[in-house]
Design a protein around this motif. Structure first.
Motif, mmCIF file in Angstrom:
data_model
loop_
_atom_site.group_PDB
_atom_site.id
_atom_site.type_symbol
_atom_site.label_atom_id
_atom_site.label_comp_id
_atom_site.label_asym_id
_atom_site.label_seq_id
_atom_site.Cartn_x
_atom_site.Cartn_y
_atom_site.Cartn_z
ATOM 1 N N LEU A 12 5.642 1.937 -8.516
ATOM 2 C CA LEU A 12 4.338 2.142 -7.898
ATOM 3 C C LEU A 12 4.182 3.612 -7.531
ATOM 4 O O LEU A 12 5.043 4.193 -6.877
ATOM 5 C CB LEU A 12 4.212 1.275 -6.647
ATOM 6 N N GLY A 13 3.077 4.209 -7.957
ATOM 7 C CA GLY A 13 2.827 5.603 -7.617
ATOM 8 C C GLY A 13 2.828 6.484 -8.845
ATOM 9 O O GLY A 13 3.673 6.351 -9.724
ATOM 10 N N ALA A 14 1.886 7.397 -8.922
ATOM 11 C CA ALA A 14 1.675 8.187 -10.127
ATOM 12 C C ALA A 14 2.889 9.006 -10.526
ATOM 13 O O ALA A 14 3.078 9.309 -11.698
ATOM 14 C CB ALA A 14 0.461 9.100 -9.943
ATOM 15 N N ARG A 15 3.722 9.419 -9.568
ATOM 16 C CA ARG A 15 4.857 10.273 -9.919
ATOM 17 C C ARG A 15 6.213 9.667 -9.556
ATOM 18 O O ARG A 15 7.247 10.288 -9.781
ATOM 19 C CB ARG A 15 4.731 11.631 -9.221
ATOM 20 N N THR A 16 6.214 8.457 -9.012
ATOM 21 C CA THR A 16 7.435 7.901 -8.442
ATOM 22 C C THR A 16 8.585 7.845 -9.429
ATOM 23 O O THR A 16 9.715 8.196 -9.096
ATOM 24 C CB THR A 16 7.163 6.492 -7.892
ATOM 25 N N ALA A 17 8.333 7.395 -10.651
ATOM 26 C CA ALA A 17 9.419 7.175 -11.605
ATOM 27 C C ALA A 17 9.440 8.183 -12.742
ATOM 28 O O ALA A 17 10.039 7.921 -13.778
ATOM 29 C CB ALA A 17 9.319 5.757 -12.178
ATOM 30 N N LEU A 18 8.796 9.334 -12.562
ATOM 31 C CA LEU A 18 8.880 10.359 -13.606
ATOM 32 C C LEU A 18 10.344 10.780 -13.736
ATOM 33 O O LEU A 18 10.979 11.159 -12.758
ATOM 34 C CB LEU A 18 8.001 11.559 -13.248
ATOM 35 N N PRO A 19 10.899 10.722 -14.946
ATOM 36 C CA PRO A 19 12.354 10.859 -15.088
ATOM 37 C C PRO A 19 12.839 12.296 -15.194
ATOM 38 O O PRO A 19 12.091 13.215 -15.544
ATOM 39 C CB PRO A 19 12.618 10.130 -16.416
ATOM 40 N N THR A 20 14.115 12.480 -14.909
ATOM 41 C CA THR A 20 14.803 13.719 -15.240
ATOM 42 C C THR A 20 15.214 13.648 -16.712
ATOM 43 O O THR A 20 15.120 12.594 -17.360
ATOM 44 C CB THR A 20 16.061 13.893 -14.381
ATOM 45 N N HIS A 71 0.845 -1.185 0.000
ATOM 46 C CA HIS A 71 0.000 0.000 0.000
ATOM 47 C C HIS A 71 0.884 1.240 0.000
ATOM 48 O O HIS A 71 1.922 1.278 0.665
ATOM 49 C CB HIS A 71 -0.920 0.057 1.221
ATOM 50 N N LYS A 72 0.479 2.257 -0.763
ATOM 51 C CA LYS A 72 1.261 3.485 -0.834
ATOM 52 C C LYS A 72 0.341 4.672 -1.085
ATOM 53 O O LYS A 72 -0.614 4.572 -1.856
ATOM 54 C CB LYS A 72 2.299 3.384 -1.961
ATOM 55 N N GLN A 73 0.641 5.781 -0.454
ATOM 56 C CA GLN A 73 -0.032 7.044 -0.751
ATOM 57 C C GLN A 73 0.854 7.844 -1.702
ATOM 58 O O GLN A 73 2.045 8.005 -1.463
ATOM 59 C CB GLN A 73 -0.292 7.847 0.524
ATOM 60 N N SER A 74 0.267 8.336 -2.788
ATOM 61 C CA SER A 74 1.040 9.040 -3.802
ATOM 62 C C SER A 74 0.236 10.211 -4.348
ATOM 63 O O SER A 74 -0.989 10.128 -4.473
ATOM 64 C CB SER A 74 1.405 8.082 -4.943
ATOM 65 N N ALA A 75 0.916 11.295 -4.675
ATOM 66 C CA ALA A 75 0.248 12.432 -5.318
ATOM 67 C C ALA A 75 -0.003 12.107 -6.782
ATOM 68 O O ALA A 75 0.807 11.464 -7.444
ATOM 69 C CB ALA A 75 1.112 13.683 -5.202
ATOM 70 N N GLY A 76 -1.152 12.528 -7.287
ATOM 71 C CA GLY A 76 -1.506 12.270 -8.675
ATOM 72 C C GLY A 76 -2.353 13.395 -9.247
ATOM 73 O O GLY A 76 -2.262 14.546 -8.820
ATOM 74 N N GLY A 77 -3.218 13.034 -10.174
ATOM 75 C CA GLY A 77 -4.030 14.016 -10.882
ATOM 76 C C GLY A 77 -3.442 14.323 -12.238
ATOM 77 O O GLY A 77 -2.245 14.593 -12.362
#
Length: 311
Positions: free
Chosen positions: A293-301, A44-50
């Motif tokens: 896992l998570g909407a923004r976790t692996a968004l790359p540079t 389970h994880k809480q992540s910012a999204g939208g």
């Protein structure tokens, strides 16, 4: 193929986004549970999204200057979501906190076998914008204005203002909302989910539906994301297809892949690349996002994206 329009150069931001933010509660299960059963979760994880907020974070991480306008609840989830945008360097001068409102939330059940998800969500009505509440000046301060078309009448006012000042308007749309037909003629780049063209036009054939969107509303580019197959756009009378990439290490969570795709596509546009390269960037950013896992976790540079594309 070159993009069929020119970007303004005299704007304080590269991209600005008006639309949804959310806080996602992600629940990973061994397989999607059958009705009337119990199952122990794996993670389970809480992540910012939208949609729009995540796209602005992705563009910021890719080295561009971004701003976000939208409404947060005054609860703990709203504080968390707003803080994540600030932490990533996205300008939030036009964001609002609605006292007493709860932030938009989603409970997302993810199948561990393939990363596919089912979403149950809620949005406090007090977070919606009426047309006269839209921050009109916000639409014109970026080279690109990105929308998700929730609250279409408010989006329309921003899009009209943006177009008048030379800002290109992009939209990421999944469903048909009240007032959407009035908004679509003011969209330059209309790329939706696989189902969106059919939902608007009633045409089952995807390519024919994209042509109809162009004919009916005059968008410079119409397109759709098609999952692991990548994306297809219709531009200047031609279809351009771009295959998807495999997620590094396998797909763990498809949540936010569409948001990531739009960020990668706009990154190419804002860099001055052609449509084909921009599509490739979109598919790459989406694949990298799906690897965690998570909407923004692996968004790359920018460096991580370049490394991925040459690996």
């Amino acid at each position: 193929m070159r993009f069929p329009f020119q970007l303004a150069t005299d704007k304080p931001f590269d991209a600005v986004g008006f639309g949804l933010n959310a806080v996602d509660h992600l629940i990973v299960v061994p397989e999607y549970p059958a009705f009337d059963t119990k199952m122990r979760l794996l993670e389970h994880k809480q992540s910012a999204g939208g949609q729009t907020a995540s796209a602005m974070v992705a563009l910021q991480r890719l080295g561009l200057k971004t701003a976000y306008a939208g409404r947060f609840g005054s609860d703990a989830e709203g504080q968390f979501g707003l803080a994540t945008l600030k932490d990533d360097g996205v300008n939030v001068d036009f964001a609002e906190v609605v006292e007493g409102a709860t932030n938009q939330i989603a409970f997302i059940t993810i199948d561990a076998r393939n990363g596919e998800r089912t979403i149950v969500w809620d949005r406090d009505d007090r977070l919606a914008y009426q047309p006269d509440e839209a921050p009109i000046e916000f639409g014109s301060i970026g080279r690109v204005l990105h929308l998700d078309a929730h609250d279409p009448p408010a989006c329309l006012r921003l899009a009209q203002s943006a177009r008048e000042t030379g800002t290109i308007v992009s939209a990421d749309i999944d469903n048909v909302y009240g007032g959407l037909p009035e908004l679509l003629p003011f969209i330059d780049i209309l790329i939706g989910s696989k189902e969106f063209p059919r939902r608007v036009t009633g045409i089952d054939d995807g390519r024919a539906a994209l042509i109809e969107l162009k004919t009916r509303y005059g968008c410079a580019i119409t397109g759709m994301t098609i999952g692991t197959a990548g994306a297809i756009v219709y531009c200047d009378g031609e279809f351009i297809e771009s295959p998807g990439f495999e997620a590094p290490g396998g797909c763990k969570d498809t949540t936010g892949a569409g948001d990531a795709f739009h960020a990668g596509f706009l990154y190419g546009l804002l860099r001055g690349d052609d449509v084909e390269t921009s599509l490739r960037f979109g598919n790459a950013v989406a694949a990298m996002k799906c690897s965690a896992l998570g909407a923004r976790t692996a968004l790359p540079t920018q460096a991580q994206l370049e490394k991925f594309l040459i690996s």
